[in-house]
Design a protein around this motif. Sequence first.
Motif, short mmCIF file in Angstrom:
data_model
loop_
_atom_site.label_atom_id
_atom_site.label_comp_id
_atom_site.label_asym_id
_atom_site.label_seq_id
_atom_site.Cartn_x
_atom_site.Cartn_y
_atom_site.Cartn_z
N VAL A 121 0.74 -0.83 0.33
CA VAL A 121 -0.08 -0.31 -0.22
C VAL A 121 0.67 1.13 -0.36
N PHE A 122 0.41 2.36 -0.59
CA PHE A 122 1.24 3.52 -1.01
C PHE A 122 0.22 4.67 -0.78
N THR A 123 1.28 5.60 -0.21
CA THR A 123 0.19 6.98 -0.13
C THR A 123 1.70 7.85 0.37
N THR A 124 1.18 10.01 0.38
CA THR A 124 2.28 10.75 0.26
C THR A 124 1.10 11.61 1.91
N PRO A 125 2.74 11.97 2.36
CA PRO A 125 2.32 12.69 3.89
C PRO A 125 0.89 13.12 3.01
N GLN A 126 -0.09 14.33 4.12
CA GLN A 126 -0.82 15.01 4.04
C GLN A 126 -0.05 16.73 3.63
N ALA A 127 0.57 16.85 4.47
CA ALA A 127 1.33 17.95 4.79
C ALA A 127 1.94 18.83 3.40
N GLY A 128 1.99 19.13 2.52
CA GLY A 128 2.55 19.54 1.58
C GLY A 128 3.45 18.86 0.11
N GLN A 129 2.21 17.50 0.05
CA GLN A 129 2.38 16.19 -0.82
C GLN A 129 0.96 16.38 -1.15
N PRO A 130 0.89 16.18 -2.35
CA PRO A 130 -0.24 16.19 -3.75
C PRO A 130 -0.96 14.60 -3.35
N ALA A 131 -1.91 14.61 -3.24
CA ALA A 131 -2.45 13.05 -3.09
C ALA A 131 -1.85 11.67 -4.06
N LEU A 132 -1.91 10.97 -3.07
CA LEU A 132 -1.53 10.00 -4.58
C LEU A 132 -2.09 9.69 -5.36
N GLU A 133 -1.99 9.24 -6.59
CA GLU A 133 -3.04 8.89 -7.79
C GLU A 133 -2.52 7.20 -8.16
N ALA A 134 -3.34 6.35 -8.72
CA ALA A 134 -3.09 5.20 -8.73
C ALA A 134 -2.07 5.43 -10.22
N THR A 135 -2.31 6.57 -11.13
CA THR A 135 -1.82 6.32 -12.77
C THR A 135 -0.16 7.12 -12.44
N TRP A 136 0.03 7.73 -11.54
CA TRP A 136 1.05 7.61 -10.58
C TRP A 136 1.69 6.47 -10.80
N VAL A 137 1.57 5.76 -9.89
CA VAL A 137 1.87 4.59 -9.33
C VAL A 137 2.05 3.27 -10.40
N GLU A 138 1.00 3.30 -11.53
CA GLU A 138 0.89 2.31 -13.03
C GLU A 138 2.13 2.96 -13.89
N GLU A 139 2.59 4.67 -13.83
CA GLU A 139 3.24 5.08 -15.01
C GLU A 139 4.78 4.46 -13.61
N PHE A 140 5.42 4.09 -12.72
CA PHE A 140 6.52 4.22 -12.22
C PHE A 140 6.86 2.81 -12.48
N TYR A 141 5.60 1.86 -12.23
CA TYR A 141 5.64 0.44 -12.59
C TYR A 141 5.81 0.24 -14.43
N THR A 142 4.93 0.75 -15.54
CA THR A 142 5.10 0.09 -15.86
C THR A 142 7.13 0.88 -16.73
N ALA A 143 7.80 2.13 -16.71
CA ALA A 143 8.82 3.05 -16.92
C ALA A 143 9.93 1.58 -16.37
N GLY A 144 9.34 1.36 -14.99
CA GLY A 144 9.82 0.29 -14.66
C GLY A 144 11.19 -1.51 -15.27
N ALA A 145 9.09 -1.77 -15.81
CA ALA A 145 8.71 -2.20 -16.26
C ALA A 145 10.19 -2.73 -18.07
N VAL A 146 9.58 -1.33 -18.96
CA VAL A 146 9.75 -1.19 -20.02
C VAL A 146 11.80 -0.53 -19.93
N ALA A 147 12.04 -0.02 -18.84
CA ALA A 147 12.95 0.50 -19.15
C ALA A 147 14.18 -1.48 -18.85
N GLY A 148 13.51 -2.28 -18.22
CA GLY A 148 14.47 -3.78 -17.75
C GLY A 148 15.45 -4.00 -18.72
N ARG A 149 16.34 -4.27 -18.85
CA ARG A 149 16.94 -5.10 -19.67
C ARG A 149 17.03 -6.61 -19.68
#
Length: 230
Positions: free
Chosen positions: A126-154
């Motif tokens: 489970v992931f989240t961001t602290p409320q103070a001074g942080q944007p609320a975490l969006e599922a699409t950003w987590v999707e982007e993170f994992y997709t970028a890692g998979a696409v970059a993998g040798r």
Amino acid sequence: MTAATRAPGADPCAAGARASEARVRRGFALAALALVVLVAACGGSVNPSLPNGAGCATDIRAPGAFPNLEALLPLGMIEASPTTVDSGANCSRASLGTYTGHGIGELRFAGATWDHGDGEGTVVAVFTTPQAGQPALEATWVEEFYTAGAVAGRTIDDVKTSRPVMRGAGQVFRLEAINNLSLQTVVIWPAGPYVRVVIVATNVEPNASRADHDQRVETAVEVAAAVPVQ
């Protein structure tokens, strides 16, 4: 399913999993996703203390670092307790990867790992961001993170993504890839102010059952989604 292109020769940890490359090759479930998740929590010092409201200066990960997040993880999977449970925060640009482009300077997480041995395993996170001074975490950003890692993998090939409806979670983002001889599935969906992630890795062998792999994914998603979000 739609296949994503892969960038040859790119750093397999460019999205933030540099510290756990060797374990990622054995399967996301054994990566320092705990991690996380396969994955976002790799690297960092083991430091169980992070005062509320105080920004972290270094990545941390330890059992009990964020009990409130660990409480959102299932304690069992088919009558088996997780092998490990821990939590922490990613603050460095290397571990945050694509999250920095969305104004995130601290990503908090908790992960439970079921190690089935021989590079096979299941991770619920489970992931989240602290409320103070942080944007609320969006599922699409987590999707982007994992997709970028998979696409970059040798060592990662045949990356495919889809948006199926899964029991308990509703519509999810599903990523599948072959990492060396490991079939790996990542499932991501929003849960209130949090984003849940399930990762399942099984070996690709002549006698391996794709049905068994998919059943592990379905079970993990259903069990994770059943934990109430407070």
